[in-house]
Design a protein around this motif. Structure first.
Motif, PDB file in Angstrom:
ATOM      1  N   CYS A   3     -12.413  -2.772  -5.252  1.00  0.00           N
ATOM      2  CA  CYS A   3     -13.285  -1.596  -5.774  1.00  0.00           C
ATOM      3  C   CYS A   3     -14.681  -1.708  -6.212  1.00  0.00           C
ATOM      4  O   CYS A   3     -15.246  -1.055  -6.300  1.00  0.00           O
ATOM      5  CB  CYS A   3     -12.224  -0.951  -6.695  1.00  0.00           C
ATOM      6  SG  CYS A   3     -10.602  -0.251  -6.228  1.00  0.00           S
ATOM      7  N   ASP A   4     -14.740  -3.049  -6.904  1.00  0.00           N
ATOM      8  CA  ASP A   4     -16.082  -3.088  -7.556  1.00  0.00           C
ATOM      9  C   ASP A   4     -17.183  -2.964  -6.487  1.00  0.00           C
ATOM     10  O   ASP A   4     -18.426  -2.778  -6.937  1.00  0.00           O
ATOM     11  CB  ASP A   4     -16.185  -4.382  -8.211  1.00  0.00           C
ATOM     12  CG  ASP A   4     -15.319  -4.489  -9.483  1.00  0.00           C
ATOM     13  OD1 ASP A   4     -14.903  -3.301  -9.884  1.00  0.00           O
ATOM     14  OD2 ASP A   4     -14.856  -5.655  -9.996  1.00  0.00           O
ATOM     15  N   CYS A   6     -16.972  -1.020  -3.640  1.00  0.00           N
ATOM     16  CA  CYS A   6     -16.749   0.001  -2.672  1.00  0.00           C
ATOM     17  C   CYS A   6     -17.688   0.989  -3.032  1.00  0.00           C
ATOM     18  O   CYS A   6     -17.986   1.319  -4.304  1.00  0.00           O
ATOM     19  CB  CYS A   6     -15.396   0.471  -2.772  1.00  0.00           C
ATOM     20  SG  CYS A   6     -14.835   1.848  -1.554  1.00  0.00           S
ATOM     21  N   ASN A   8     -17.117   4.279  -2.598  1.00  0.00           N
ATOM     22  CA  ASN A   8     -16.336   5.573  -2.963  1.00  0.00           C
ATOM     23  C   ASN A   8     -16.005   5.314  -4.519  1.00  0.00           C
ATOM     24  O   ASN A   8     -15.281   6.046  -5.212  1.00  0.00           O
ATOM     25  CB  ASN A   8     -14.938   5.407  -2.377  1.00  0.00           C
ATOM     26  CG  ASN A   8     -15.195   5.914  -0.893  1.00  0.00           C
ATOM     27  OD1 ASN A   8     -16.161   6.583  -0.828  1.00  0.00           O
ATOM     28  ND2 ASN A   8     -14.464   5.070  -0.002  1.00  0.00           N
ATOM     29  N   TYR A   9     -16.083   3.959  -5.103  1.00  0.00           N
ATOM     30  CA  TYR A   9     -15.766   3.854  -6.724  1.00  0.00           C
ATOM     31  C   TYR A   9     -16.897   3.947  -7.372  1.00  0.00           C
ATOM     32  O   TYR A   9     -17.981   3.002  -7.440  1.00  0.00           O
ATOM     33  CB  TYR A   9     -15.244   2.259  -6.791  1.00  0.00           C
ATOM     34  CG  TYR A   9     -14.438   2.173  -7.991  1.00  0.00           C
ATOM     35  CD1 TYR A   9     -13.521   2.700  -8.232  1.00  0.00           C
ATOM     36  CD2 TYR A   9     -15.068   1.180  -8.760  1.00  0.00           C
ATOM     37  CE1 TYR A   9     -12.697   2.458  -9.429  1.00  0.00           C
ATOM     38  CE2 TYR A   9     -14.235   0.642  -9.886  1.00  0.00           C
ATOM     39  CZ  TYR A   9     -13.215   1.175 -10.136  1.00  0.00           C
ATOM     40  OH  TYR A   9     -12.499   1.050 -11.550  1.00  0.00           O
ATOM     41  N   TYR A  18     -15.075   4.469 -14.487  1.00  0.00           N
ATOM     42  CA  TYR A  18     -15.498   4.542 -12.826  1.00  0.00           C
ATOM     43  C   TYR A  18     -13.971   5.164 -12.277  1.00  0.00           C
ATOM     44  O   TYR A  18     -12.876   4.845 -12.900  1.00  0.00           O
ATOM     45  CB  TYR A  18     -15.447   3.092 -12.260  1.00  0.00           C
ATOM     46  CG  TYR A  18     -16.745   2.351 -12.695  1.00  0.00           C
ATOM     47  CD1 TYR A  18     -17.794   2.452 -11.478  1.00  0.00           C
ATOM     48  CD2 TYR A  18     -17.150   1.876 -13.729  1.00  0.00           C
ATOM     49  CE1 TYR A  18     -19.149   2.026 -11.831  1.00  0.00           C
ATOM     50  CE2 TYR A  18     -18.241   1.143 -13.969  1.00  0.00           C
ATOM     51  CZ  TYR A  18     -19.199   1.331 -13.064  1.00  0.00           C
ATOM     52  OH  TYR A  18     -20.538   0.859 -13.114  1.00  0.00           O
ATOM     53  N   CYS A  20     -12.226   6.487  -8.410  1.00  0.00           N
ATOM     54  CA  CYS A  20     -12.086   6.467  -6.887  1.00  0.00           C
ATOM     55  C   CYS A  20     -12.207   7.967  -6.477  1.00  0.00           C
ATOM     56  O   CYS A  20     -11.913   8.813  -6.797  1.00  0.00           O
ATOM     57  CB  CYS A  20     -10.952   5.932  -6.283  1.00  0.00           C
ATOM     58  SG  CYS A  20     -10.946   5.714  -4.606  1.00  0.00           S
ATOM     59  N   PHE A  32      -3.221   1.732  -5.917  1.00  0.00           N
ATOM     60  CA  PHE A  32      -4.567   1.804  -6.321  1.00  0.00           C
ATOM     61  C   PHE A  32      -4.112   1.547  -8.128  1.00  0.00           C
ATOM     62  O   PHE A  32      -4.872   0.665  -8.420  1.00  0.00           O
ATOM     63  CB  PHE A  32      -5.294   3.056  -6.409  1.00  0.00           C
ATOM     64  CG  PHE A  32      -6.699   3.083  -7.033  1.00  0.00           C
ATOM     65  CD1 PHE A  32      -7.488   2.499  -6.915  1.00  0.00           C
ATOM     66  CD2 PHE A  32      -6.619   3.996  -8.526  1.00  0.00           C
ATOM     67  CE1 PHE A  32      -8.930   2.435  -7.490  1.00  0.00           C
ATOM     68  CE2 PHE A  32      -7.895   3.804  -9.137  1.00  0.00           C
ATOM     69  CZ  PHE A  32      -9.103   3.078  -8.644  1.00  0.00           C
ATOM     70  N   ASN A  37      -4.508  -2.927  -3.972  1.00  0.00           N
ATOM     71  CA  ASN A  37      -5.356  -2.401  -2.888  1.00  0.00           C
ATOM     72  C   ASN A  37      -6.266  -3.324  -2.200  1.00  0.00           C
ATOM     73  O   ASN A  37      -7.268  -3.018  -1.881  1.00  0.00           O
ATOM     74  CB  ASN A  37      -6.312  -1.315  -3.624  1.00  0.00           C
ATOM     75  CG  ASN A  37      -7.157  -1.894  -4.839  1.00  0.00           C
ATOM     76  OD1 ASN A  37      -6.938  -3.233  -4.910  1.00  0.00           O
ATOM     77  ND2 ASN A  37      -7.808  -0.951  -5.687  1.00  0.00           N
ATOM     78  N   CYS A  40      -7.211  -1.587   1.460  1.00  0.00           N
ATOM     79  CA  CYS A  40      -7.666  -0.171   1.408  1.00  0.00           C
ATOM     80  C   CYS A  40      -8.181   0.461   2.553  1.00  0.00           C
ATOM     81  O   CYS A  40      -9.404  -0.211   2.741  1.00  0.00           O
ATOM     82  CB  CYS A  40      -8.391   0.120   0.058  1.00  0.00           C
ATOM     83  SG  CYS A  40      -9.180   1.668  -0.282  1.00  0.00           S
ATOM     84  N   TYR A  43     -11.790   1.769   2.066  1.00  0.00           N
ATOM     85  CA  TYR A  43     -13.205   0.800   1.636  1.00  0.00           C
ATOM     86  C   TYR A  43     -14.264   0.991   2.417  1.00  0.00           C
ATOM     87  O   TYR A  43     -14.313   1.038   3.632  1.00  0.00           O
ATOM     88  CB  TYR A  43     -12.554  -0.464   1.583  1.00  0.00           C
ATOM     89  CG  TYR A  43     -13.594  -1.414   1.069  1.00  0.00           C
ATOM     90  CD1 TYR A  43     -13.991  -1.853  -0.069  1.00  0.00           C
ATOM     91  CD2 TYR A  43     -14.534  -2.292   2.115  1.00  0.00           C
ATOM     92  CE1 TYR A  43     -15.056  -2.582  -0.609  1.00  0.00           C
ATOM     93  CE2 TYR A  43     -15.629  -3.095   1.563  1.00  0.00           C
ATOM     94  CZ  TYR A  43     -15.799  -3.259   0.371  1.00  0.00           C
ATOM     95  OH  TYR A  43     -16.737  -3.926  -0.219  1.00  0.00           O
TER      96      TYR A  43
END
Length: 56
Positions: A3-4, A6, A8-9, A18, A20, A32, A37, A40, A43
Motif C-alpha cells: 500500500c505504501d 499505491c 489509492n493510499y 493514511y 485506501c 486489507f 493484500n 490487491c 493497486y
C-alpha cells in the motif's frame, strides 16, 4: 507493505492517517485489515514516471 507505493493510499488530514480510497467490499476490507493484500486488484503505482521509463 504494498500500500505504501499505491496511488489509492493517501493521507487523510482530517483523521491524520493514511486511508485506501477504493470502495472495498467486506471480503476485500478483511484482507486489507489483516495485511494480506499482496494481490490487491486495485493497486496503482504511485510512480508517475513508470510509463516513461518503460518506454525508454
Amino acid at each position: 507493505m504494498i500500500c505504501d507505493t499505491c496511488a489509492n493510499y493517501t493521507y487523510d488530514e482530517d483523521y491524520e492517517y493514511y486511508v485506501c480510497e477504493v470502495d472495498l467490499d467486506e471480503d476485500e476490507m478483511m484482507r486489507f485489515l489483516s495485511g494480506n493484500n499482496q494481490e490487491c486488484p486495485y493497486y496503482q503505482s504511485g510512480d508517475e514516471y513508470l510509463v516513461v521509463r518503460h518506454q525508454m
